[in-house]
Design a protein around this motif. Structure first.
Motif, PDB file in Angstrom:
ATOM      1  N   TYR A  62      16.270 -21.898  26.458  1.00 36.58           N
ATOM      2  CA  TYR A  62      16.672 -21.475  25.055  1.00 36.58           C
ATOM      3  C   TYR A  62      16.594 -23.095  24.509  1.00 36.58           C
ATOM      4  CZ  TYR A  62      19.043 -20.816  20.641  1.00 36.58           C
ATOM      5  OH  TYR A  62      19.279 -21.167  19.325  1.00 36.58           O
ATOM      6  N   ARG A  63      16.544 -23.319  23.415  1.00 38.38           N
ATOM      7  CA  ARG A  63      16.077 -24.882  22.702  1.00 38.38           C
ATOM      8  C   ARG A  63      15.750 -24.328  21.157  1.00 38.38           C
ATOM      9  NH1 ARG A  63      13.839 -29.408  20.946  1.00 38.38           N
ATOM     10  NH2 ARG A  63      14.914 -31.191  21.148  1.00 38.38           N
ATOM     11  N   PRO A  64      16.742 -24.806  20.051  1.00 47.27           N
ATOM     12  CA  PRO A  64      16.638 -23.969  19.103  1.00 47.27           C
ATOM     13  C   PRO A  64      15.556 -25.131  18.300  1.00 47.27           C
ATOM     14  CG  PRO A  64      18.523 -25.713  19.213  1.00 47.27           C
ATOM     15  CD  PRO A  64      18.063 -25.373  20.374  1.00 47.27           C
ATOM     16  N   GLN A  65      14.891 -24.114  17.243  1.00 44.99           N
ATOM     17  CA  GLN A  65      13.751 -24.980  16.984  1.00 44.99           C
ATOM     18  C   GLN A  65      13.392 -25.553  15.852  1.00 44.99           C
ATOM     19  OE1 GLN A  65      10.745 -25.606  19.419  1.00 44.99           O
ATOM     20  NE2 GLN A  65      12.086 -24.997  21.239  1.00 44.99           N
ATOM     21  N   ASP A  70      14.611 -32.760  15.063  1.00 46.16           N
ATOM     22  CA  ASP A  70      13.309 -32.216  15.440  1.00 46.16           C
ATOM     23  C   ASP A  70      12.259 -33.046  14.241  1.00 46.16           C
ATOM     24  OD1 ASP A  70      14.337 -31.380  17.579  1.00 46.16           O
ATOM     25  OD2 ASP A  70      13.224 -29.867  17.630  1.00 46.16           O
ATOM     26  N   ARG A  71      12.578 -32.665  13.099  1.00 43.63           N
ATOM     27  CA  ARG A  71      11.730 -33.064  12.482  1.00 43.63           C
ATOM     28  C   ARG A  71      10.773 -34.808  12.303  1.00 43.63           C
ATOM     29  NH1 ARG A  71      12.891 -28.785   8.214  1.00 43.63           N
ATOM     30  NH2 ARG A  71      14.427 -28.069   9.364  1.00 43.63           N
ATOM     31  N   GLY A  74      11.060 -36.348  16.070  1.00 47.49           N
ATOM     32  CA  GLY A  74       9.901 -36.123  16.674  1.00 47.49           C
ATOM     33  C   GLY A  74       9.352 -36.789  17.161  1.00 47.49           C
ATOM     34  N   PRO A  75       8.239 -37.730  15.974  1.00 49.27           N
ATOM     35  CA  PRO A  75       6.836 -37.645  16.063  1.00 49.27           C
ATOM     36  C   PRO A  75       7.548 -40.301  16.930  1.00 49.27           C
ATOM     37  CG  PRO A  75       7.189 -37.487  13.391  1.00 49.27           C
ATOM     38  CD  PRO A  75       8.417 -37.067  14.499  1.00 49.27           C
ATOM     39  N   ILE A  76       8.907 -39.723  16.430  1.00 46.34           N
ATOM     40  CA  ILE A  76       9.438 -40.787  17.165  1.00 46.34           C
ATOM     41  C   ILE A  76       9.166 -40.967  18.844  1.00 46.34           C
ATOM     42  CG2 ILE A  76      11.323 -42.542  17.291  1.00 46.34           C
ATOM     43  CD1 ILE A  76      11.440 -42.005  14.617  1.00 46.34           C
ATOM     44  N   ARG A  77       9.444 -39.824  19.335  1.00 46.41           N
ATOM     45  CA  ARG A  77      10.079 -39.039  20.488  1.00 46.41           C
ATOM     46  C   ARG A  77       8.454 -39.372  21.089  1.00 46.41           C
ATOM     47  NH1 ARG A  77      12.660 -34.534  19.595  1.00 46.41           N
ATOM     48  NH2 ARG A  77      14.403 -36.093  19.170  1.00 46.41           N
TER      49      ARG A  77
END
Length: 146
Positions: A62-65, A70-71, A74-77
């Protein structure tokens, strides 16, 4: 027994799997309690056996989306992911350790230092807010100001 008793873990002291453990002495005379202990042990064994997944059963991680983090990150990751894979995951682990060090040690220490220096310290001239005026007549023969 090769090891002294205190070096054994709780698991080592349990009877082997499938063995019928003895009912404790304090529950032997009580019919209901002795039966309940046996039933409870069987129930727990069944429960633990049910927790073992077969190799084809899915494991749900489980991982909340769509979180804000994340927003934003996310691109950096995703940009650093190939480098992280190439370093065996050490890049993100190092970032997490650095972040923990900053949050728990560096930022609180700097905040305390700032607060004490600018709000608590009462030492005169500890903080120079303005320079004293220097007049040309206050010079000695070597040209030093007094």
């Amino acid at each position: 027994m090769a090891n002294p008793k205190h070096s054994l873990s709780r698991v080592d002291l349990r009877p082997a799997a499938g063995a019928e453990p003895a009912v404790p002495a304090w529950a032997k005379d009580d019919y209901v309690l002795s039966r309940w202990i046996k039933e409870e042990r069987a129930r727990r064994r069944r429960f633990l056996a049910d927790q073992v997944l077969e190799h084809r059963e899915p494991r749900i991680h489980y991982r909340p989306q769509n979180t804000i983090g994340d927003r934003i990150f996310g691109p950096i990751r995703n940009a650093f992911k190939p480098l992280d894979v190439a370093t065996g995951g050490r890049l993100f682990r190092g970032w997490l350790h650095t972040k923990k060090y900053l949050v728990l040690l560096v930022i609180p220490a700097w905040t305390a230092h700032y607060f004490v220096k600018y709000h608590v310290a009462t030492k005169p001239h500890g903080i120079v807010t303005e320079k004293s005026a220097v007049f040309p007549a206050k010079t000695d023969h070597a040209g030093h100001h007094h």
